[in-house]
Scaffold this active site. Structure first.
Site, PDB file in Angstrom:
ATOM      1  N   TYR A  51     -59.817 -13.596  25.564  1.00 18.46           N
ATOM      2  CA  TYR A  51     -58.737 -12.789  24.989  1.00 18.46           C
ATOM      3  C   TYR A  51     -58.922 -11.295  25.251  1.00 18.46           C
ATOM      4  O   TYR A  51     -58.371 -10.481  24.515  1.00 18.46           O
ATOM      5  CB  TYR A  51     -58.618 -13.072  23.487  1.00 18.46           C
ATOM      6  CG  TYR A  51     -57.801 -14.310  23.165  1.00 18.46           C
ATOM      7  CD1 TYR A  51     -56.462 -14.415  23.561  1.00 18.46           C
ATOM      8  CD2 TYR A  51     -58.339 -15.374  22.464  1.00 18.46           C
ATOM      9  CE1 TYR A  51     -55.700 -15.538  23.267  1.00 18.46           C
ATOM     10  CE2 TYR A  51     -57.578 -16.507  22.159  1.00 18.46           C
ATOM     11  CZ  TYR A  51     -56.255 -16.578  22.571  1.00 18.46           C
ATOM     12  OH  TYR A  51     -55.487 -17.684  22.274  1.00 18.46           O
ATOM     13  N   ASN A 114     -52.184 -20.347  14.982  1.00 15.72           N
ATOM     14  CA  ASN A 114     -50.947 -20.967  15.473  1.00 15.72           C
ATOM     15  C   ASN A 114     -51.185 -22.178  16.387  1.00 15.72           C
ATOM     16  O   ASN A 114     -50.364 -22.483  17.253  1.00 15.72           O
ATOM     17  CB  ASN A 114     -50.041 -19.911  16.119  1.00 15.72           C
ATOM     18  CG  ASN A 114     -50.695 -19.218  17.289  1.00 15.72           C
ATOM     19  OD1 ASN A 114     -51.817 -19.547  17.659  1.00 15.72           O
ATOM     20  ND2 ASN A 114     -49.997 -18.276  17.883  1.00 15.72           N
ATOM     21  N   HIS A 117     -52.871 -22.574  22.380  1.00 21.60           N
ATOM     22  CA  HIS A 117     -52.741 -21.513  23.384  1.00 21.60           C
ATOM     23  C   HIS A 117     -52.160 -22.127  24.637  1.00 21.60           C
ATOM     24  O   HIS A 117     -52.493 -23.259  24.992  1.00 21.60           O
ATOM     25  CB  HIS A 117     -54.107 -20.903  23.749  1.00 21.60           C
ATOM     26  CG  HIS A 117     -54.059 -20.196  25.086  1.00 21.60           C
ATOM     27  ND1 HIS A 117     -53.576 -18.923  25.229  1.00 21.60           N
ATOM     28  CD2 HIS A 117     -54.357 -20.631  26.344  1.00 21.60           C
ATOM     29  CE1 HIS A 117     -53.600 -18.600  26.525  1.00 21.60           C
ATOM     30  NE2 HIS A 117     -54.072 -19.617  27.217  1.00 21.60           N
TER      31      HIS A 117
HETATM   32  P1  ATP Z   1     -51.569 -17.573  23.246  1.00 19.33           P
HETATM   33  O1  ATP Z   1     -51.996 -16.499  24.233  1.00 19.33           O
HETATM   34  O2  ATP Z   1     -52.665 -17.928  22.250  1.00 19.33           O
HETATM   35  O3  ATP Z   1     -50.987 -18.760  23.935  1.00 19.33           O
HETATM   36  P2  ATP Z   1     -49.096 -16.203  22.815  1.00 19.33           P
HETATM   37  O4  ATP Z   1     -49.095 -16.004  24.300  1.00 19.33           O
HETATM   38  O5  ATP Z   1     -47.912 -16.877  22.190  1.00 19.33           O
HETATM   39  O6  ATP Z   1     -50.367 -17.012  22.363  1.00 19.33           O
HETATM   40  P3  ATP Z   1     -50.169 -13.542  22.530  1.00 19.33           P
HETATM   41  O7  ATP Z   1     -49.301 -12.360  22.333  1.00 19.33           O
HETATM   42  O8  ATP Z   1     -50.801 -13.775  23.868  1.00 19.33           O
HETATM   43  O9  ATP Z   1     -49.323 -14.832  22.084  1.00 19.33           O
HETATM   44  O10 ATP Z   1     -51.294 -13.483  21.414  1.00 19.33           O
HETATM   45  C1  ATP Z   1     -52.490 -14.239  21.542  1.00 19.33           C
HETATM   46  C2  ATP Z   1     -52.868 -14.817  20.198  1.00 19.33           C
HETATM   47  O11 ATP Z   1     -53.253 -13.757  19.338  1.00 19.33           O
HETATM   48  C3  ATP Z   1     -51.731 -15.520  19.443  1.00 19.33           C
HETATM   49  O12 ATP Z   1     -51.501 -16.840  19.840  1.00 19.33           O
HETATM   50  C4  ATP Z   1     -52.245 -15.439  18.027  1.00 19.33           C
HETATM   51  O13 ATP Z   1     -53.259 -16.445  17.789  1.00 19.33           O
HETATM   52  C5  ATP Z   1     -52.895 -14.067  17.995  1.00 19.33           C
HETATM   53  N1  ATP Z   1     -51.951 -13.049  17.521  1.00 19.33           N
HETATM   54  C6  ATP Z   1     -50.895 -12.524  18.201  1.00 19.33           C
HETATM   55  N2  ATP Z   1     -50.237 -11.623  17.458  1.00 19.33           N
HETATM   56  C7  ATP Z   1     -50.894 -11.576  16.267  1.00 19.33           C
HETATM   57  C8  ATP Z   1     -50.711 -10.843  15.061  1.00 19.33           C
HETATM   58  N3  ATP Z   1     -49.712  -9.959  14.933  1.00 19.33           N
HETATM   59  N4  ATP Z   1     -51.590 -11.054  14.047  1.00 19.33           N
HETATM   60  C9  ATP Z   1     -52.610 -11.936  14.172  1.00 19.33           C
HETATM   61  N5  ATP Z   1     -52.846 -12.661  15.280  1.00 19.33           N
HETATM   62  C10 ATP Z   1     -51.999 -12.491  16.311  1.00 19.33           C
HETATM   63 MG    MG Z   2     -50.775 -15.247  25.362  1.00 23.19          MG
END
Ligand code: ATP
Ligand code: MG
Length: 140
Positions: A51, A114, A117
């Site tokens: 990440y 959530n 991923h």
């Molecule tokens: P992922 O990369 O996990 O598939 P995504 O692409 O839908 O999810 P991203 O914007 O890449 O979303 O964010 C990565 C992860 O960081 C999210 O899936 C969530 O677990 C966490 N995250 C994102 N926004 C927030 C927030 N505002 N508060 C807490 N955790 C968050």
């Molecule tokens: Mg993402």
């Protein structure tokens, strides 16, 4: 339309609640084939690296702590337009905004916890797959 691979993680909130099979059923029903899968406990180093694009975001520390809190299931999924199809089955990042029937609508606890991923592009999918699987571990 081309057959693609994408990288998926079933996150700690879901493995903890024994939802691996229910989530995999949604993937398979949508036409995604699980061509590699392993249950692991991410190290702090692995989660930070995975990440690292979010390193400057306020939730980064919380995200790394969450992703290392319980086991995860890392997977490679294959299918027609797998990257977009997988993201569609996952639903919006925030479960409150996710469509009915998606993994996040049905199972996610919050925007952070959530449940899944999914890679956001074919290019990132290839990078992410290589972080966890060698080519001989992927059987299409
Ligand atoms: P992922 O990369 O996990 O598939 P995504 O692409 O839908 O999810 P991203 O914007 O890449 O979303 O964010 C990565 C992860 O960081 C999210 O899936 C969530 O677990 C966490 N995250 C994102 N926004 C927030 C927030 N505002 N508060 C807490 N955790 C968050
Ligand atoms: Mg993402």
């Amino acid at each position: 339309m081309t057959v693609q691979r994408t990288f998926s993680i079933i996150k700690p909130d879901a493995t903890k609640r024994n939802l691996t099979g229910a989530i995999n059923a949604k993937f398979e029903e949508a036409g995604l084939r699980i061509v590699a899968q392993r249950r692991i406990h991410l190290s702090d180093e692995q989660a930070k690296k995975f990440y690292e694009v979010h390193a400057e975001r306020p939730f980064y520390g919380e995200l790394v702590e969450f992703m290392t809190s319980e086991p995860v299931v890392v997977q490679v999924l294959e299918g027609e337009d797998a990257v977009a199809l997988h993201r569609k089955v996952m639903g919006a990042t925030n479960p409150a905004e996710a469509d009915a029937g998606t993994v996040r609508k049905d199972f996610a606890l919050s925007i952070g916890e959530n449940s899944v991923h999914g890679s956001d592009s074919a290019e990132n999918a290839a990078i992410e797959i290589a972080q966890f699987f060698t080519e001989d571990q992927i059987v299409g």
